[in-house]
Design an enzyme around this catalytic site. Structure first.
Site, PDB file in Angstrom:
ATOM      1  N   SER A 117       0.823  -1.208   0.000  1.00 49.44           N
ATOM      2  CA  SER A 117       0.000   0.000   0.000  1.00 49.44           C
ATOM      3  C   SER A 117       0.854   1.254   0.000  1.00 49.44           C
ATOM      4  O   SER A 117       0.324   2.353  -0.109  1.00 49.44           O
ATOM      5  CB  SER A 117      -0.950  -0.010   1.190  1.00 49.44           C
ATOM      6  OG  SER A 117      -0.363  -0.596   2.303  1.00 49.44           O
ATOM      7  N   HIS A 138      -2.135  -2.733  -6.431  1.00 47.24           N
ATOM      8  CA  HIS A 138      -2.669  -2.395  -5.109  1.00 47.24           C
ATOM      9  C   HIS A 138      -4.195  -2.485  -5.116  1.00 47.24           C
ATOM     10  O   HIS A 138      -4.868  -1.629  -5.692  1.00 47.24           O
ATOM     11  CB  HIS A 138      -2.187  -0.982  -4.732  1.00 47.24           C
ATOM     12  CG  HIS A 138      -2.623  -0.542  -3.384  1.00 47.24           C
ATOM     13  ND1 HIS A 138      -2.779   0.783  -3.047  1.00 47.24           N
ATOM     14  CD2 HIS A 138      -2.938  -1.246  -2.261  1.00 47.24           C
ATOM     15  CE1 HIS A 138      -3.174   0.864  -1.795  1.00 47.24           C
ATOM     16  NE2 HIS A 138      -3.276  -0.341  -1.291  1.00 47.24           N
ATOM     17  N   GLU A 150      -4.913   0.061  -8.041  1.00 45.36           N
ATOM     18  CA  GLU A 150      -3.912   1.103  -8.296  1.00 45.36           C
ATOM     19  C   GLU A 150      -2.681   0.369  -8.856  1.00 45.36           C
ATOM     20  O   GLU A 150      -2.092  -0.472  -8.168  1.00 45.36           O
ATOM     21  CB  GLU A 150      -3.580   1.790  -6.953  1.00 45.36           C
ATOM     22  CG  GLU A 150      -2.891   3.111  -7.076  1.00 45.36           C
ATOM     23  CD  GLU A 150      -2.665   3.760  -5.688  1.00 45.36           C
ATOM     24  OE1 GLU A 150      -2.557   3.048  -4.668  1.00 45.36           O
ATOM     25  OE2 GLU A 150      -2.566   4.998  -5.645  1.00 45.36           O
ATOM     26  N   ASN A 188      -3.055   6.185  -0.806  1.00 51.88           N
ATOM     27  CA  ASN A 188      -2.719   6.403   0.604  1.00 51.88           C
ATOM     28  C   ASN A 188      -2.057   7.740   0.884  1.00 51.88           C
ATOM     29  O   ASN A 188      -2.034   8.191   2.028  1.00 51.88           O
ATOM     30  CB  ASN A 188      -1.875   5.240   1.125  1.00 51.88           C
ATOM     31  CG  ASN A 188      -2.779   4.059   1.423  1.00 51.88           C
ATOM     32  OD1 ASN A 188      -3.849   4.229   2.011  1.00 51.88           O
ATOM     33  ND2 ASN A 188      -2.386   2.877   0.986  1.00 51.88           N
TER      34      ASN A 188
END
Ligand code: CAA
Length: 294
Positions: A117, A138, A150, A188
């Protein structure tokens, strides 16, 4: 691209194995712990049952999905795979060690993806001799539900590998988004500062857990408030990602809130440990506000 291994049978690993197996891929789920593998297959079966009950898939689809799935405790079981997706603990040393081993074990054409992540794909690629075939994939939790993948292109990832992973994500029914390799990528880098700010808001006594989450749910139409979402993701995972952002950018705005640091040190990890900002009756969706913050 047919034979896939997923390394790590935790929340993300079992979700990734679930979606690949459901789309007809042959999936080998690998974990050092036999118990974790048993738990993962039980979770996948439960989630498939939920889909059968809702009419999203048929009973035959469920059986076919489970037939596409096998488990193994050895990384050597990945040797003939076309694609290996690592979904181990969010710890850079663990991930680098796994990729070094995969480099030795897998055939030279195998694409090695990480579900990290936040950890640098470029750094992971550099411990292999095939950085052109190392990429970030991801997924979001819960993997069977969330549409996004992602896709992170490391410094040396080839365009051909990028295209293969974008195509395979579409085959899973997902909507992949290509991003470059900087700390936290896109998801993130944006999500974690929001969660951290929510924790600071609680820490400074501006409002309680329920009030903060209600503001974001009703005011911003978020499906979960940021504190509930942090519990759902895992407070240890949130802290690990914030540390990557803080170290990677050297910017104090990413410094993890001391309350988050303390909670993780005390073993309050959120849903998976039974308590975080909320209390959870383990194995159920029931929750009550943690008395510590009420
Ligand atoms: N497998 C299969 N289906 C599942 C599922 C699972 N594990 N979990 C939920 N579902 C399905 C349910 O069956 C239900 O389906 P229908 O719409 O067909 O009825 C649907 O998802 C909604 O579930 P529920 O009704 O049980 O509960 P809900 O409406 O409260 O939704 C939720 C649950 C989807 C988790 C929702 O609360 C949500 O979207 N939360 C935010 C999730 C999020 O932000 N995830 C990203 C986290 S960040 C991350 O993962 C990346 C990182 O690096 C940290």
């Amino acid at each position: 691209m047919q034979k896939i291994s997923v390394i790590g049978a935790g929340t993300m690993g079992n979700g990734i194995a679930h979606v690949f197996a459901m789309k007809g891929f042959t999936v080998n789920l690998v974990d050092v712990s036999e118990e974790a593998l048993k738990k993962a297959v039980a979770t996948i079966t439960r989630n498939l049952d939920r889909m059968v009950t809702k009419g999203t898939i048929s009973q035959d689809d469920k059986v076919a999905t489970l037939n596409n799935l096998s488990t193994n405790t050895s990384l050597h079981s990945c040797k003939d795979d076309d694609l290996v997706i690592e979904a181990a603990t969010e710890n850079v040393d663990i991930k680098l060690k796994i990729f070094q081993q995969l480099e030795e074990i897998c055939k030279k054409e195998t694409i090695l993806a990480s579900n990290t992540s936040s950890i640098s794909i470029t750094k992971i690629g550099a411990v292999t001799k095939r950085a052109d075939k190392v990429i970030g994939m991801h997924f979001m939790n819960p993997v069977p539900v969330m549409k996004l993948v992602e896709v992170i292109k490391g410094y040396a990832t080839s365009d051909e590998v990028l295209k293969t992973i974008m195509d395979i994500s579409y085959k899973l029914g997902k909507s992949p988004v290509e991003v470059n390799d900087y700390p936290g990528f896109v998801a993130n880098r944006i999500l974690m500062p929001m969660i951290n700010e929510a924790i600071y808001t609680l820490f400074e006594g501006v409002a309680g857990v329920e009030e903060i989450d209600t503001v974001m749910k009703l005011g911003m139409s978020h499906p979960m408030g940021p504190l509930q979402l942090a519990d759902f993701i895992g407070l240890d995972v949130c802290l690990a990602i914030l540390k990557v952002l803080h170290d990677g950018f050297g910017n104090p705005k990413y410094a993890p809130c001391p309350l988050l640091v303390n909670m993780v040190a005390a073993g309050y990890m959120g849903v998976k440990s039974g308590e975080g900002f909320y209390n959870y009756a383990l194995g159920t969706k029931d929750m009550v506000i943690s008395p510590r913050f009420a």
